[in-house]
Scaffold this motif. Structure first.
Motif, PDB file in Angstrom:
ATOM      1  N   VAL A  26       0.826  -1.207   0.000  1.00  0.00           N
ATOM      2  CA  VAL A  26       0.000   0.000   0.000  1.00  0.00           C
ATOM      3  C   VAL A  26       0.859   1.254   0.000  1.00  0.00           C
ATOM      4  CG1 VAL A  26      -1.747   1.308   1.287  1.00  0.00           C
ATOM      5  CG2 VAL A  26      -1.857  -1.192   1.221  1.00  0.00           C
ATOM      6  N   THR A  27       0.449   2.239  -0.782  1.00  0.00           N
ATOM      7  CA  THR A  27       1.042   3.574  -0.713  1.00  0.00           C
ATOM      8  C   THR A  27      -0.059   4.555  -0.348  1.00  0.00           C
ATOM      9  OG1 THR A  27       2.779   3.116  -2.337  1.00  0.00           O
ATOM     10  CG2 THR A  27       2.178   5.415  -2.005  1.00  0.00           C
ATOM     11  N   ARG A  28       0.209   5.367   0.673  1.00  0.00           N
ATOM     12  CA  ARG A  28      -0.755   6.388   1.101  1.00  0.00           C
ATOM     13  C   ARG A  28      -0.392   7.703   0.411  1.00  0.00           C
ATOM     14  NH1 ARG A  28       1.087   3.362   5.502  1.00  0.00           N
ATOM     15  NH2 ARG A  28      -0.452   2.647   7.040  1.00  0.00           N
ATOM     16  N   GLU A  29      -1.351   8.262  -0.315  1.00  0.00           N
ATOM     17  CA  GLU A  29      -1.089   9.508  -1.027  1.00  0.00           C
ATOM     18  C   GLU A  29      -2.086  10.584  -0.619  1.00  0.00           C
ATOM     19  OE1 GLU A  29       1.116   8.025  -5.092  1.00  0.00           O
ATOM     20  OE2 GLU A  29      -0.556   9.420  -5.226  1.00  0.00           O
ATOM     21  N   PHE A  30      -1.557  11.784  -0.455  1.00  0.00           N
ATOM     22  CA  PHE A  30      -2.379  12.968  -0.174  1.00  0.00           C
ATOM     23  C   PHE A  30      -2.300  13.847  -1.416  1.00  0.00           C
ATOM     24  CE2 PHE A  30      -3.599  17.070   1.273  1.00  0.00           C
ATOM     25  CZ  PHE A  30      -4.293  16.947   2.460  1.00  0.00           C
ATOM     26  N   TYR A  31      -3.437  14.068  -2.059  1.00  0.00           N
ATOM     27  CA  TYR A  31      -3.478  14.860  -3.295  1.00  0.00           C
ATOM     28  C   TYR A  31      -3.831  16.296  -2.952  1.00  0.00           C
ATOM     29  CZ  TYR A  31      -4.926  16.206  -8.052  1.00  0.00           C
ATOM     30  OH  TYR A  31      -5.057  16.821  -9.278  1.00  0.00           O
ATOM     31  N   LYS A 184      -1.061   7.305 -11.635  1.00  0.00           N
ATOM     32  CA  LYS A 184      -0.979   6.256 -10.607  1.00  0.00           C
ATOM     33  C   LYS A 184      -0.917   4.868 -11.232  1.00  0.00           C
ATOM     34  CE  LYS A 184      -4.510   7.856  -8.234  1.00  0.00           C
ATOM     35  NZ  LYS A 184      -5.548   8.064  -7.189  1.00  0.00           N
ATOM     36  N   ARG A 185      -1.718   4.660 -12.243  1.00  0.00           N
ATOM     37  CA  ARG A 185      -1.712   3.346 -12.892  1.00  0.00           C
ATOM     38  C   ARG A 185      -0.359   3.067 -13.540  1.00  0.00           C
ATOM     39  NH1 ARG A 185      -3.176  -0.509 -12.910  1.00  0.00           N
ATOM     40  NH2 ARG A 185      -4.396  -1.082 -14.720  1.00  0.00           N
ATOM     41  N   GLU A 186       0.245   4.094 -14.128  1.00  0.00           N
ATOM     42  CA  GLU A 186       1.541   3.907 -14.779  1.00  0.00           C
ATOM     43  C   GLU A 186       2.673   3.765 -13.765  1.00  0.00           C
ATOM     44  OE1 GLU A 186       1.978   7.090 -17.603  1.00  0.00           O
ATOM     45  OE2 GLU A 186       0.718   6.068 -19.098  1.00  0.00           O
ATOM     46  N   ARG A 187       2.431   4.176 -12.520  1.00  0.00           N
ATOM     47  CA  ARG A 187       3.413   3.932 -11.452  1.00  0.00           C
ATOM     48  C   ARG A 187       3.272   2.530 -10.861  1.00  0.00           C
ATOM     49  NH1 ARG A 187       2.644   7.739  -7.049  1.00  0.00           N
ATOM     50  NH2 ARG A 187       0.880   8.745  -8.084  1.00  0.00           N
ATOM     51  N   GLY A 188       2.346   1.758 -11.405  1.00  0.00           N
ATOM     52  CA  GLY A 188       2.274   0.353 -11.042  1.00  0.00           C
ATOM     53  C   GLY A 188       1.208  -0.027 -10.042  1.00  0.00           C
ATOM     54  N   PHE A 189       0.295   0.895  -9.710  1.00  0.00           N
ATOM     55  CA  PHE A 189      -0.746   0.572  -8.736  1.00  0.00           C
ATOM     56  C   PHE A 189      -1.905  -0.149  -9.420  1.00  0.00           C
ATOM     57  CE2 PHE A 189       1.390   4.312  -6.837  1.00  0.00           C
ATOM     58  CZ  PHE A 189       1.847   3.692  -5.692  1.00  0.00           C
ATOM     59  N   ASN A 221      -9.837  -1.907 -11.004  1.00  0.00           N
ATOM     60  CA  ASN A 221      -8.721  -0.965 -10.859  1.00  0.00           C
ATOM     61  C   ASN A 221      -9.052   0.294 -10.071  1.00  0.00           C
ATOM     62  OD1 ASN A 221      -8.241  -2.004 -14.129  1.00  0.00           O
ATOM     63  ND2 ASN A 221      -6.742  -2.465 -12.547  1.00  0.00           N
ATOM     64  N   LEU A 222     -10.319   0.520  -9.774  1.00  0.00           N
ATOM     65  CA  LEU A 222     -10.690   1.753  -9.076  1.00  0.00           C
ATOM     66  C   LEU A 222     -11.847   1.475  -8.125  1.00  0.00           C
ATOM     67  CD1 LEU A 222     -10.952   5.306 -10.473  1.00  0.00           C
ATOM     68  CD2 LEU A 222     -12.952   4.354  -9.323  1.00  0.00           C
ATOM     69  N   GLN A 223     -11.752   2.038  -6.928  1.00  0.00           N
ATOM     70  CA  GLN A 223     -12.824   1.913  -5.947  1.00  0.00           C
ATOM     71  C   GLN A 223     -13.015   3.256  -5.266  1.00  0.00           C
ATOM     72  OE1 GLN A 223     -12.247  -1.130  -2.977  1.00  0.00           O
ATOM     73  NE2 GLN A 223     -14.356  -1.043  -2.283  1.00  0.00           N
ATOM     74  N   VAL A 224     -14.269   3.663  -5.136  1.00  0.00           N
ATOM     75  CA  VAL A 224     -14.593   4.941  -4.499  1.00  0.00           C
ATOM     76  C   VAL A 224     -15.379   4.670  -3.224  1.00  0.00           C
ATOM     77  CG1 VAL A 224     -15.689   7.190  -4.758  1.00  0.00           C
ATOM     78  CG2 VAL A 224     -14.693   6.056  -6.761  1.00  0.00           C
ATOM     79  N   LEU A 225     -14.881   5.167  -2.109  1.00  0.00           N
ATOM     80  CA  LEU A 225     -15.561   5.049  -0.821  1.00  0.00           C
ATOM     81  C   LEU A 225     -16.090   6.425  -0.424  1.00  0.00           C
ATOM     82  CD1 LEU A 225     -12.984   2.839   1.125  1.00  0.00           C
ATOM     83  CD2 LEU A 225     -14.893   2.097  -0.294  1.00  0.00           C
ATOM     84  N   ILE A 226     -17.364   6.475  -0.074  1.00  0.00           N
ATOM     85  CA  ILE A 226     -18.005   7.731   0.318  1.00  0.00           C
ATOM     86  C   ILE A 226     -18.191   7.749   1.828  1.00  0.00           C
ATOM     87  CG2 ILE A 226     -20.072   9.166   0.123  1.00  0.00           C
ATOM     88  CD1 ILE A 226     -18.456   9.179  -2.400  1.00  0.00           C
ATOM     89  N   GLY A 227     -17.719   8.795   2.459  1.00  0.00           N
ATOM     90  CA  GLY A 227     -17.888   8.946   3.902  1.00  0.00           C
ATOM     91  C   GLY A 227     -19.020   9.914   4.216  1.00  0.00           C
ATOM     92  N   GLN A 228     -19.930   9.485   5.077  1.00  0.00           N
ATOM     93  CA  GLN A 228     -21.054  10.340   5.426  1.00  0.00           C
ATOM     94  C   GLN A 228     -20.656  11.386   6.479  1.00  0.00           C
ATOM     95  OE1 GLN A 228     -24.031  10.503   3.962  1.00  0.00           O
ATOM     96  NE2 GLN A 228     -23.251   8.984   2.494  1.00  0.00           N
TER      97      GLN A 228
END
Length: 418
Positions: A26-31, A184-189, A221-228
């Motif tokens: 896992v890599t944690r990224e802050f955008y 991100k995908r091209e960095r191998g994730f 390849n992609l998952q979106v989690l929504i926080g209430q």
């Protein structure tokens, strides 16, 4: 950083820890959204505050703007003498650096550590946005109309196509989002997990369509989690406004009010797709009906038992341990609870639900207390230690390991004494 960010800072970090424990890399990224009109508005707000002028109509309010403007002017007195256009840029850049440093410090203090701080600017400066568009064009999902460049996301279920470049030549935020995903995908994730707020439900469809337009499988390849939304109650009243930020409650204020352990545990204890109301008085109370206190107290009690065993000179050699002696019903229940821990972690990782770990810890703490109430672990008085005492002591040590590891997955301390 406000209360919404705080929930994701706790849950996202706990999810990363759970995924790693389950074997993922896992890599944690802050955008950081560090370009565009909002950045210019931030710079203009700081400049106005430093000059004693009214805040621009689309500007940023709150005491922190005035404080930050003063800090910048004190560090560079000549800044207020620059021409207006240069002054705005200077305030914008200085304010950006100060705020980014503050965010990092606050998140580190909240035990949320990022491996990568990714700048939106870097996408544009490095040519990654243009490259992302090239990738989409090769897949055949980019078209031009009315002088603008679009992505045909309706090919993959989006409710409308999305603009990437406006007719005036400006890139949209979605162009940056697309370039970031391709990067991100091209960095191998293999999998990109997005943590978004309750007001971003509309982004789910477009992000999945974007992944498909890039040639990927959205469900893989992609998952979106929504926080209430989160509400904080203090003395029966909802906390809505910050003394410093003016319009919202900040992460730092919550940490000062509640504490890192109680805040992190309480935010990760519930499913993120459910609205959450936290009562400050309840979650900071040292009582058995406060879940975080209950689990931490169990760990402290286990630690105390093991310290007492050491004082009695009672040592345990696992190689000679006779586990068959653990035949009491409470012993069997506790053994089975401990054996469940790997499965709980694996399921929490699979479903992206770190709250499962918190609930497991509470149940295991309860199971331990029942065991301890009925099964004597240490010899009393002049009683000699038996192999049964040693077997129970080993079970006690194993329970402490599991509670400590579980709390660590949530980013919560496991105290030795309470």
């Amino acid at each position: 950083m406000h209360i919404g960010h705080t929930r994701w800072a706790a849950v996202g970090d706990a999810l990363a820890r759970v995924l790693i424990a389950a074997g993922a890399k896992v890599t944690r990224e802050f955008y950081t959204n560090d370009r565009g009109t909002q950045m210019d508005s931030f710079g203009a707000s700081l400049m106005a505050a430093a000059q004693g002028e009214p805040t621009p109509d689309d500007g940023y309010h709150g005491a922190y703007v005035t404080e930050l403007a003063q800090t910048i002017a004190d560090a560079d007195p000549a800044i207020t003498s620059l021409p207006r256009d240069e002054q705005l840029v200077a305030f914008r850049e200085a304010g950006y650096e100060h705020q980014l440093t503050e965010q990092r410090e606050q998140l580190d203090a909240f035990r949320t550590h990022f491996d990568v701080w990714f700048s939106e600017r870097s996408l544009h400066d490095s040519g990654a946005v243009e490259h992302g568009l090239d990738v989409l064009k090769q897949q055949g999902h980019v078209f031009e109309t009315d002088g603008a460049v679009w992505m045909r996301t309706t090919d993959f279920g989006d409710d409308k196509d999305r603009v990437l470049i406006r007719s005036n030549g400006d890139y949209t935020y979605f162009a940056s989002d697309t370039a970031y995903y391709v990067n991100k995908r091209e960095r191998g994730f293999d999998l990109c997990i997005y943590l978004l707020g309750a007001d971003h439900h509309g982004y789910v469809g477009r992000l999945k369509a974007m992944a498909a337009c890039a040639g990927d499988q959205p469900d893989r390849n992609l998952q979106v989690l929504i926080g209430q939304l989160v509400k904080i109650l203090k003395d029966g009243e909802e906390l809505k406004l910050s003394k410093r930020a003016g319009t919202l409650v900040t992460l730092q204020e919550l940490v000062d009010l509640i504490g890192v352990d109680s805040l992190r545990y309480s935010l990760t204890r519930y499913p993120t797709d459910s609205p959450l109301t936290l009562d400050v008085d309840e979650i900071t109370r040292q009582a058995s009906d406060n879940p975080v206190f209950y689990v931490q107290y169990a760990h402290a009690r286990l630690s105390s038992i093991l310290r007492n065993a050491t004082d009695l000179g009672l040592a345990v050699d696992p190689a000679t341990l006779d586990a068959s002696l653990l035949s009491h019903e409470r012993e069997g229940t506790l053994l089975r609870a401990l054996a469940e821990f790997p499965r709980v972690v694996a399921k929490a990782a699979e479903l992206r639900e770190p709250h499962r770990v918190a609930r497991y810890l509470e149940e295991t703490a309860s199971t331990f207390h029942k065991f301890y109430d009925e099964c004597r672990v240490l010899p009393m008085g002049d009683e000699d230690a038996t192999d049964l005492h040693r077997a129970r002591l080993m079970l006690t040590a194993a329970t402490r390991i599991v509670l400590r590891n579980g709390l660590d997955l949530l980013g919560v301390d496991a105290p030795e004494r309470m």
